[in-house]
Enzyme design. Sequence first.
Site, mmCIF file in Angstrom:
data_model
loop_
_atom_site.group_PDB
_atom_site.id
_atom_site.type_symbol
_atom_site.label_atom_id
_atom_site.label_comp_id
_atom_site.label_asym_id
_atom_site.label_seq_id
_atom_site.Cartn_x
_atom_site.Cartn_y
_atom_site.Cartn_z
ATOM 1 N N GLU A 10 31.531 43.131 77.403
ATOM 2 C CA GLU A 10 32.948 43.457 77.561
ATOM 3 C C GLU A 10 33.547 42.807 78.803
ATOM 4 O OE1 GLU A 10 35.185 44.958 75.811
ATOM 5 O OE2 GLU A 10 34.032 45.864 74.178
ATOM 6 N N GLU A 29 34.131 39.140 78.035
ATOM 7 C CA GLU A 29 35.245 38.916 77.119
ATOM 8 C C GLU A 29 36.596 39.151 77.795
ATOM 9 O OE1 GLU A 29 32.879 40.326 73.040
ATOM 10 O OE2 GLU A 29 34.486 41.552 73.866
ATOM 11 N N GLU A 30 36.667 40.168 78.645
ATOM 12 C CA GLU A 30 37.958 40.553 79.216
ATOM 13 C C GLU A 30 38.319 39.805 80.488
ATOM 14 O OE1 GLU A 30 38.224 45.095 77.433
ATOM 15 O OE2 GLU A 30 37.969 44.820 79.595
#
Length: 245
Positions: free
Chosen positions: A138, A141-142
């Site tokens: 995560e 990705e962010e």
Amino acid sequence: MKFELDKFNGVIVDPLSIPDSADQFHKHLSEIIHFAVTENKNLIWLTLPIDKSHLIKPATDLGFVFHNCLESELTLIRKAPSTTFVPFIPTHTLGAGAIVCNPHQQILVIKEHGMNGYKLPGGHIELGERIGSAIVREVLEETGIEATFESIVGFTTKHPFQFGKSNLYFVCRLTPLSERICIQDTDEIEDAKWVSISEYINDERNALFNRQMIASLVQSSGLALMKLDGNDGPHKKQETFFAQT
């Protein structure tokens, strides 16, 4: 149709043996029900793949009810009148957030589209995914930041959450391997940045819970991932976290 017995006095129908014909399905399932009643079995477990969803009504006509659902299959059960306990269905969704600090005492935060303030990067833990792997994914990705998982420093629960389930949210400590931000998930993330810890905590545009969480946990070492001796086989523990001494 084929079936097997489980160690809890139940009957499990083999999904690969289920016919496409509703008439044949009804006939064979009735025979299994007769066996289960005669042998005083507690439960019959029936899992229908999505390509056999036309067999749901014949099953419910014979007394089956829904138990749990995945994208590709639906599991139904038929209880004996005396059966009071059925293994529970999934009750929680899982999420994780990351406290990522760089050597300059700055914390990594993100802003989703439509948000006023900033929060920790993070998101949902997928079915079968490890907590450590999920939060590393995560964060990448962010924010585009590569990081290593260190520990769990806190968690919180919320109910009700999505789909009427409870939510369990793990707060994790990660160590960054890079500092250059490059958002990959631009559909969800509007901005990502490094900000000083004190600035974030004192900025009232950020949610009070997030500010309290970071103030309490930013210096915590938390629960470390342990490697257990003898932890092998098909039912091994995927992740174990113990307090550090």
